[in-house]
Design an enzyme around this catalytic site. Structure first.
Site, PDB file in Angstrom:
ATOM      1  N   PRO A   2       0.816  -1.205   0.000  1.00  0.00           N
ATOM      2  CA  PRO A   2       0.000   0.000   0.000  1.00  0.00           C
ATOM      3  C   PRO A   2       0.848   1.253   0.000  1.00  0.00           C
ATOM      4  CG  PRO A   2      -0.266  -1.300   2.018  1.00  0.00           C
ATOM      5  CD  PRO A   2       0.964  -1.740   1.353  1.00  0.00           C
ATOM      6  N   GLU A   3       0.600   2.093  -0.969  1.00  0.00           N
ATOM      7  CA  GLU A   3       1.193   3.425  -1.002  1.00  0.00           C
ATOM      8  C   GLU A   3       0.105   4.388  -0.542  1.00  0.00           C
ATOM      9  OE1 GLU A   3       3.487   4.294  -4.531  1.00  0.00           O
ATOM     10  OE2 GLU A   3       3.633   2.183  -5.030  1.00  0.00           O
ATOM     11  N   HIS A  92      -2.282 -15.447   8.555  1.00  0.00           N
ATOM     12  CA  HIS A  92      -1.596 -14.152   8.565  1.00  0.00           C
ATOM     13  C   HIS A  92      -2.432 -13.050   9.199  1.00  0.00           C
ATOM     14  CE1 HIS A  92       1.533 -16.008   6.282  1.00  0.00           C
ATOM     15  NE2 HIS A  92       0.738 -16.250   5.264  1.00  0.00           N
ATOM     16  N   ARG A 111       3.862 -10.782   5.065  1.00  0.00           N
ATOM     17  CA  ARG A 111       5.315 -10.585   5.173  1.00  0.00           C
ATOM     18  C   ARG A 111       5.737  -9.977   6.504  1.00  0.00           C
ATOM     19  NH1 ARG A 111       7.432  -8.190  -0.498  1.00  0.00           N
ATOM     20  NH2 ARG A 111       9.427  -8.695   0.432  1.00  0.00           N
ATOM     21  N   ARG A 153      21.668  18.208  -4.641  1.00  0.00           N
ATOM     22  CA  ARG A 153      21.378  16.779  -4.544  1.00  0.00           C
ATOM     23  C   ARG A 153      21.718  16.068  -5.836  1.00  0.00           C
ATOM     24  NH1 ARG A 153      18.936  15.569   0.197  1.00  0.00           N
ATOM     25  NH2 ARG A 153      19.784  17.128   1.587  1.00  0.00           N
TER      26      ARG A 153
END
Length: 274
Positions: A2-3, A92, A111, A153
């Site tokens: 998920p972003e 899970h 995970r 940068r």
DNA sequence: CCGGACGCCTGTCGGC
DNA sequence: TGCCGACAGGCGTCCG
């Protein structure tokens, strides 16, 4: 997994479902996620508390209660759903927050890169949240800010916009999609971006995140909204997962780089450089 | 200070 | 069919 758009989708789903519900219990089946779930704290503090709101900061879900705020991160494979209390847990399903309507808020995370943290009364001051950069959908994030931060940068721009101190919540999919929309090569050193390119990039990030939220996020394989429905933004992806396929703008085959260990597809014609 | 590699953990997929 | 390596939506930590 998920972003920002996926976490926002989950938060919006939860926000219209669970505020006003009272927590009746907490079941922890496995606490060894990225950090240990503070089970004792949750059991001490949560039962009897009414859920006040569900907010988001970066990719963190903030569950606000009178006694303090529970912070949840979904890592790479986390899901947060409201399921009937009697639903048997899978292998899970690590945490259930039982609600007074017979349902429960269930955290699934194969995970175990996710996290459950106690944020107290000042969750934004938690060590993991306090240094986060601006929310990309707010006006405080814009091209002028990016340009100011870009000075000196030398990192590749794609790694830079995935740095949560620069802008919060942009992960691999949306970094790649935004750079395509902005016509910027993912490997381009940040200091070579002029003001104009920074404007395009900031607008592209806002545009792609917003579009994905409207579609309920991206379901590549297992992402689900809090009610179990998938997202639909995968059908709007322009370069992610399209290596070797023709660019949707110019038909040139999509190439890919590895930056910071992450796949970084791009169109060599639409995104010239570095 | 900066940038890049590593490692955490499980599941899936492609090649042999 | 089975095995093995590569890879997957994140990110804190360590190292040069």
């Amino acid at each position: 997994m998920p972003e920002l758009p996926e976490v926002e989708t989950i938060c919006r789903g939860l926000a219209q479902r669970i505020p006003g519900r009272v927590v009746t219990g907490v079941v922890t089946r496995r606490s060894d996620l990225r950090w240990l779930i503070p089970h004792e704290t949750l059991v001490d503090l949560l039962p009897g508390e009414t859920i006040v709101a569900v907010n988001r900061r970066a990719k963190y879900v903030l569950l606000v209660l009178p006694v303090g705020t529970l912070i949840i991160h979904l890592g790479m494979s986390g899901l947060l759903r409201v399921v009937p209390g009697g639903e048997p847990p899978g292998r899970h399903d690590h945490l259930d927050i039982l609600l007074d309507d017979g349902y429960c808020l269930r955290l699934t995370d194969p995970r175990r890169f996710g996290a459950v943290l106690w944020g107290g009364s000042q969750p934004l001051n938690h060590p993991l949240l306090v240094h986060l950069g601006p929310e990309p959908l707010l006006d405080s994030f814009n091209g002028s800010l990016l340009h100011a931060l870009s000075v000196g940068r030398r990192r590749p721009v794609k790694s830079w916009i995935m740095d949560s101190r620069v802008v919060a919540g942009v992960g691999n999919i949306y970094a790649v999609e935004s750079l395509f929309v902005a016509n910027i090569h993912p490997g381009r050193p940040v200091h070579t971006l002029d003001w104009e390119a920074c404007q395009r990039l900031a607008l592209a990030i806002k545009d792609r995140l917003q579009a994905a939220i409207i579609q309920g996020g991206t379901t590549l394989r297992d992402f689900r909204q809090s009610d179990g429905r998938p997202g639909y933004f995968q059908q709007s992806l322009r370069v992610y997962g399209r290596e070797g396929m023709p660019c949707l703008t110019c038909s040139t085959p999509i190439k890919s780089l590895r930056l910071g260990g992450r796949s970084s597809p791009f169109c060599p014609v639409c995104q010239p450089g570095p």
